[in-house]
Motif scaffolding. Structure first.
Motif, short mmCIF file in Angstrom:
data_model
loop_
_atom_site.label_atom_id
_atom_site.label_comp_id
_atom_site.label_asym_id
_atom_site.label_seq_id
_atom_site.Cartn_x
_atom_site.Cartn_y
_atom_site.Cartn_z
N ALA A 228 0.83 -1.20 0.00
CA ALA A 228 0.00 0.00 0.00
C ALA A 228 0.87 1.25 0.00
N PHE A 229 2.05 1.19 0.63
CA PHE A 229 2.94 2.34 0.68
C PHE A 229 4.30 1.96 0.12
N LEU A 230 4.69 2.64 -0.94
CA LEU A 230 5.93 2.33 -1.65
C LEU A 230 6.63 3.63 -2.00
N ILE A 231 7.88 3.79 -1.53
CA ILE A 231 8.67 4.99 -1.78
C ILE A 231 9.82 4.63 -2.72
N SER A 232 10.07 5.50 -3.69
CA SER A 232 11.16 5.28 -4.64
C SER A 232 12.47 5.86 -4.12
N LYS A 233 13.57 5.13 -4.35
CA LYS A 233 14.90 5.68 -4.11
C LYS A 233 15.40 6.32 -5.40
N PRO A 234 16.09 7.47 -5.31
CA PRO A 234 16.34 8.25 -4.09
C PRO A 234 15.07 8.96 -3.64
N TYR A 235 14.85 8.97 -2.34
CA TYR A 235 13.64 9.55 -1.79
C TYR A 235 13.93 10.95 -1.25
N SER A 236 12.89 11.71 -1.03
CA SER A 236 13.02 12.99 -0.35
C SER A 236 12.55 12.82 1.09
N GLU A 237 13.01 13.69 1.96
CA GLU A 237 12.58 13.63 3.36
C GLU A 237 11.06 13.80 3.46
N GLU A 238 10.51 14.68 2.63
CA GLU A 238 9.07 14.92 2.68
C GLU A 238 8.28 13.68 2.28
N GLN A 239 8.79 12.91 1.32
CA GLN A 239 8.11 11.67 0.93
C GLN A 239 8.06 10.69 2.10
N VAL A 240 9.18 10.54 2.79
CA VAL A 240 9.23 9.61 3.91
C VAL A 240 8.32 10.08 5.04
N ARG A 241 8.39 11.37 5.35
CA ARG A 241 7.55 11.91 6.42
C ARG A 241 6.07 11.69 6.11
N SER A 242 5.70 11.96 4.86
CA SER A 242 4.30 11.80 4.48
C SER A 242 3.88 10.34 4.54
N ALA A 243 4.70 9.45 4.01
CA ALA A 243 4.35 8.03 4.00
C ALA A 243 4.22 7.47 5.42
N ILE A 244 5.12 7.87 6.31
CA ILE A 244 5.05 7.40 7.69
C ILE A 244 3.76 7.89 8.35
N SER A 245 3.45 9.17 8.17
CA SER A 245 2.22 9.70 8.76
C SER A 245 1.00 9.01 8.18
N GLN A 246 1.00 8.80 6.85
CA GLN A 246 -0.13 8.14 6.20
C GLN A 246 -0.28 6.72 6.72
N ALA A 247 0.83 5.97 6.76
CA ALA A 247 0.76 4.56 7.15
C ALA A 247 0.34 4.40 8.61
N MET A 248 0.89 5.23 9.48
CA MET A 248 0.51 5.18 10.88
C MET A 248 -0.97 5.53 11.04
N PHE A 249 -1.38 6.55 10.32
CA PHE A 249 -2.75 7.02 10.43
C PHE A 249 -3.73 6.00 9.89
N PHE A 250 -3.37 5.42 8.74
CA PHE A 250 -4.30 4.52 8.07
C PHE A 250 -4.16 3.09 8.56
N SER A 251 -3.04 2.78 9.23
CA SER A 251 -2.79 1.42 9.72
C SER A 251 -2.91 0.39 8.61
N SER A 252 -2.38 0.73 7.43
CA SER A 252 -2.45 -0.19 6.30
C SER A 252 -1.50 -1.36 6.53
N THR A 253 -1.97 -2.58 6.25
CA THR A 253 -1.17 -3.77 6.51
C THR A 253 -0.88 -4.56 5.24
N GLU A 254 -1.25 -4.06 4.07
CA GLU A 254 -1.01 -4.83 2.86
C GLU A 254 0.48 -4.83 2.53
N THR A 255 1.00 -6.02 2.19
CA THR A 255 2.40 -6.16 1.80
C THR A 255 2.45 -6.86 0.47
#
Length: 266
Positions: free
Chosen positions: A236-263
């Motif tokens: 559900a959450f996939l970040i491309s390398k090279p990543y930006s800090e904002e991408q990681v911050r957003s993904a972490i907040s989204q994943a924590m908030f949404f509690s997505s468990t799909e792998t």
């Protein structure tokens, strides 16, 4: 634009539309249904895409039009983390989460976020900032990082800590991840795909979920297109390398908030 070129651009953008749809819904199945509905709308009327600043912007704009008319309803089949997440989402400022994802994960500039959402650039900027604040205030937790490159691991640790979360450990291998997970249960897993001993970050995550139960996961990879084929389960959450800090911050907040468990489990 010639039809052949337009079709090619739509095909190139489609995997990223599917990624965006999964991040919104927290589910590959639900996300793909929205993406399929968008393609059906494109086949019926290509004028919106043809008139957009790019085919990708037009495609996302058509998706957004469908998304906002349905309101991501909670169905009777939704339960557990998904149902709880939908309850959280209902309390967010309307369209703020969409704006944040479009800007940070999909890397649209604010002007194109505004075009996708059919709003002004000023409104788009306000929505992005609102989403950042609302989601950052939502929760904090424990994060396990699975990353074999020391500099990247340190950078991720810093980003996680700045968000108010606590890093439970950094693993460089599949076995190391399982050992750390057994010592302290993480609330979120942030994992690279290829690890130091040629083991798989996907396998490491699936080991942890088998041992610990479902929890949100973010994968990081230099080759996202290999995981966005539609041929198998996707994260559900996939970040491309090279990543930006904002991408990681957003993904972490989204994943924590949404509690997505799909792998990537088959």
């Amino acid at each position: 634009m010639p039809q052949a070129d337009l079709s090619s651009e739509i095909g190139t953008a489609l995997p990223y539309l599917r990624r965006y749809a999964r991040a919104l819904t927290g589910s590959q199945t639900s996300g793909d249904k929205y993406a399929a509905a968008t393609l059906e709308a494109v086949l019926a009327d290509r004028e919106m895409i043809a008139n957009a600043s790019s085919a990708k912007v037009g495609l996302f704009g058509m998706f957004h039009g469908i998304w906002v008319t349905t309101g991501a309803p909670v169905t009777e089949e939704d339960e557990g983390p998904l149902k709880a997440a939908q309850g959280h989402l209902s309390r967010l400022t309307t369209n703020s989460r969409e704006a944040l994802l479009l800007h940070t994960i999909e890397e649209f500039p604010v002007s194109q976020v505004a075009e996708v959402m059919n709003i002004s650039a000023e409104e788009a900027e306000t929505l992005i900032e609102t989403a950042r604040q609302e989601m950052a205030d939502g929760m904090s937790g424990r994060v396990l990082i699975i990353e074999d490159e020391a500099i990247i691991a340190m950078d991720l640790e810093s980003i996680v800590a700045d968000l108010g979360h606590r890093v439970t450990g950094v693993a460089r291998t599949r076995d190391g991840a399982r050992q750390l997970g057994s010592k302290e249960t993480p609330d979120l897993i942030l994992a690279d795909i290829q690890l130091a001993d040629n083991s798989s970050g996907v396998d490491a995550v699936n080991d942890l979920l088998k041992d610990l139960g479902e929890r949100p996961v973010i994968f990081i990879t230099a080759f996202p297109e290999r995981l966005l084929t539609g041929d198998k389960p996707e994260p559900a959450f996939l970040i491309s390398k090279p990543y930006s800090e904002e991408q990681v911050r957003s993904a972490i907040s989204q994943a924590m908030f949404f509690s997505s468990t799909e792998t990537l489990r088959a």
